[in-house]
Scaffold this active site. Structure first.
Site, short mmCIF file in Angstrom:
data_model
loop_
_atom_site.label_atom_id
_atom_site.label_comp_id
_atom_site.label_asym_id
_atom_site.label_seq_id
_atom_site.Cartn_x
_atom_site.Cartn_y
_atom_site.Cartn_z
N ASP A 40 34.04 48.50 26.55
CA ASP A 40 34.90 48.05 27.66
C ASP A 40 34.62 48.96 28.86
O ASP A 40 34.47 50.17 28.68
CB ASP A 40 36.38 48.15 27.25
CG ASP A 40 37.28 47.25 28.09
OD1 ASP A 40 37.94 46.38 27.50
OD2 ASP A 40 37.31 47.42 29.33
N ASN A 41 34.55 48.38 30.05
CA ASN A 41 34.31 49.23 31.23
C ASN A 41 35.63 49.66 31.88
O ASN A 41 35.62 50.34 32.91
CB ASN A 41 33.41 48.52 32.26
CG ASN A 41 34.04 47.27 32.84
OD1 ASN A 41 35.19 46.96 32.54
ND2 ASN A 41 33.29 46.57 33.67
N LEU A 42 36.75 49.24 31.31
CA LEU A 42 38.10 49.59 31.78
C LEU A 42 38.36 49.12 33.22
O LEU A 42 39.25 49.63 33.88
CB LEU A 42 38.38 51.10 31.63
CG LEU A 42 38.35 51.62 30.18
CD1 LEU A 42 38.68 53.12 30.16
CD2 LEU A 42 39.34 50.88 29.28
N ILE A 72 43.93 40.16 25.19
CA ILE A 72 43.69 39.42 23.93
C ILE A 72 42.74 40.23 23.03
O ILE A 72 42.90 40.27 21.81
CB ILE A 72 43.14 38.00 24.22
CG1 ILE A 72 44.09 37.29 25.21
CG2 ILE A 72 43.02 37.20 22.93
CD1 ILE A 72 43.55 36.00 25.78
N SER A 102 38.87 37.03 34.95
CA SER A 102 39.56 35.79 34.56
C SER A 102 40.63 35.32 35.54
O SER A 102 41.52 34.58 35.15
CB SER A 102 40.17 35.98 33.18
OG SER A 102 41.15 36.99 33.24
N GLY A 131 44.41 25.02 43.10
CA GLY A 131 43.63 24.95 41.86
C GLY A 131 44.43 24.76 40.59
O GLY A 131 43.87 24.77 39.49
N TYR A 186 35.84 30.45 38.09
CA TYR A 186 36.15 31.09 36.80
C TYR A 186 35.81 30.15 35.65
O TYR A 186 35.07 30.50 34.72
CB TYR A 186 37.62 31.52 36.77
CG TYR A 186 38.11 31.80 35.38
CD1 TYR A 186 37.56 32.85 34.64
CD2 TYR A 186 39.08 31.01 34.77
CE1 TYR A 186 37.98 33.10 33.34
CE2 TYR A 186 39.51 31.26 33.49
CZ TYR A 186 38.95 32.29 32.77
OH TYR A 186 39.36 32.52 31.49
N PHE A 246 35.16 39.23 24.76
CA PHE A 246 36.30 38.96 25.64
C PHE A 246 36.06 39.41 27.08
O PHE A 246 36.89 39.16 27.94
CB PHE A 246 37.54 39.74 25.18
CG PHE A 246 38.09 39.33 23.85
CD1 PHE A 246 38.95 38.26 23.75
CD2 PHE A 246 37.77 40.03 22.70
CE1 PHE A 246 39.48 37.88 22.53
CE2 PHE A 246 38.30 39.66 21.47
CZ PHE A 246 39.15 38.59 21.39
N THR A 259 38.00 29.03 27.65
CA THR A 259 39.27 28.71 28.31
C THR A 259 39.45 27.21 28.55
O THR A 259 38.45 26.47 28.69
CB THR A 259 39.33 29.44 29.68
OG1 THR A 259 40.42 28.92 30.44
CG2 THR A 259 38.06 29.21 30.50
#
Ligand code: UFG
Length: 324
Positions: free
Chosen positions: A31-33, A12, A77, A284, A141, A73, A117
């Site tokens: 971003d840590n990729l 996203i 997740s 879940g 999460y 972001f 979320t």
């Protein structure tokens, strides 16, 4: 001035970066990729590879760049993994948020749009879900995302930091430019897995449970196109600039589709029979999650452009067939 997109190499995040750049914004990506992909990074964005929890690294980014707002972001997740590794999820998600807010506060950056979320609601008491409904997450999460929302909530009166928490339902689809789309490794999401069947990468799609109290016994979800999500983030930033007010907002189409309906739509798009394999329920999974998206429409003037489920799946299919 620039917008910092933390997690801008993810699904996203990358779509939001493309939208920001299209609208003429300067974008910085952190971003840590770990779950992001280099291939999803927009070539015009200024990319810093590193971890949010690394204070020195983040401090360096804020010193180098004229950041005026943040879209966040970067988080783990996967519901299933979070059940097995809750500490990892709290460390990455919640601690990452604390370091980010501390650094923003130190640099007097006061606006943050946050990727939250529907998992914050847990098993809903009513459908469609409104933002004021109870938040009782059924997995770590969702609990970490709720905790992150609450941290921002208390930073508002204390430091004057304003946030918009966007609670998305099921993100799906891909950019119509076919260059970026949904990539996860491992993949656990329904639509990409379904589309692996006509790609010849999987023989059948597993359906997790057909004994739910729904019209055909399979789970109902509210599928929202990733470009509509990207648009909402940009509107949320504008909302913060214009109103200086925090808000928590659902993002969904307001319409529910069962797992079997999604498979049927994918058959039409791909012209492939897509065989189904019935499996037991996945731990879940709530039976039904459908948003009431009125607040997003009223506060942000947001209106999803992708409302036809076949069109949504077609954008994803175009991305995968273009990439392979
Ligand atoms: N499903 C299958 N077979 C599969 C994969 C999924 O039947 O192979 C079903 C799931 O059981 C569920 C539905 O398809 O009923 C959608 O599953 P996804 O894994 O695609 O999405 P989720 O609804 O579980 O989760 C998504 C996001 C989460 C977020 C959640 C909140 O992935 O990050 O929505 O609603 F927390």
């Amino acid at each position: 001035m620039a917008i910092l997109v933390v997690g801008g190499a993810g699904y996203i995040g990358s779509h939001t970066v493309y939208e920001l750049i299209e609208r003429g914004e300067d974008v910085v990506i952190v971003d840590n990729l770990q779950t992001g992909f280099r291939s999803l990074i927009h070539p015009q964005a200024h990319f810093y590879e590193g971890d949010l929890r690394d204070r020195e690294f983040l401090e360096h980014v804020f010193e180098q760049e004229p950041i005026e707002g943040v879209i966040h972001f970067a988080a783990n997740s996967l519901v299933g993994v979070s059940m097995k590794e809750p500490l990892e999820y709290f460390d990455n998600n919640v601690y990452g948020m604390i370091v980010l807010l501390e650094t923003m506060h130190a640099h007097n950056v006061r606006h943050i749009v946050f990727s939250s979320t529907a998992a914050t609601y847990g098993e809903p008491e009513r459908i469609p879900i409104e933002e004021t409904d109870p938040t009782v997450p059924t997995n770590p999460y969702g609990e970490t995302k709720l905790a992150m929302e609450k941290i921002m909530k208390w930073c508002d009166p204390a430091y004057g930091m304003k946030y918009v928490a966007l609670r998305y339902f099921n993100a799906c689809g891909a950019h119509p430019n076919k260059k970026i789309g949904e990539l996860h490794d491992p993949e656990t999401h329904l639509i990409p897995l379904i589309l692996q069947v006509p790609q010849g990468r999987r023989e059948a799609i597993s359906v997790f449970g057909n004994d739910y109290p729904t019209k055909d016994g399979t789970c109902i979800r509210d599928y929202i196109h990733v470009c509509d999500l990207a648009d909402a983030h940009i509107r949320a930033l504008r909302y913060l600039n214009e109103h200086e007010q925090s808000a928590t907002i659902n993002l969904g189409n307001g319409e529910g589709y069962s797992v079997l309906e999604i498979i049927e739509a994918a058959r039409k798009v791909t012209n492939h029979p897509i065989p189904v394999r019935m499996e037991p329920r996945r731990a879940g999974d709530p039976a039904r999650l459908v948003a009431n998206p009125e607040k997003a429409k009223n506060l942000l003037g947001w209106e999803p452009k992708y409302t036809d489920i076949e069109k949504i799946i077609e954008t994803a299919w175009n991305f995968y067939t273009n990439a392979s």
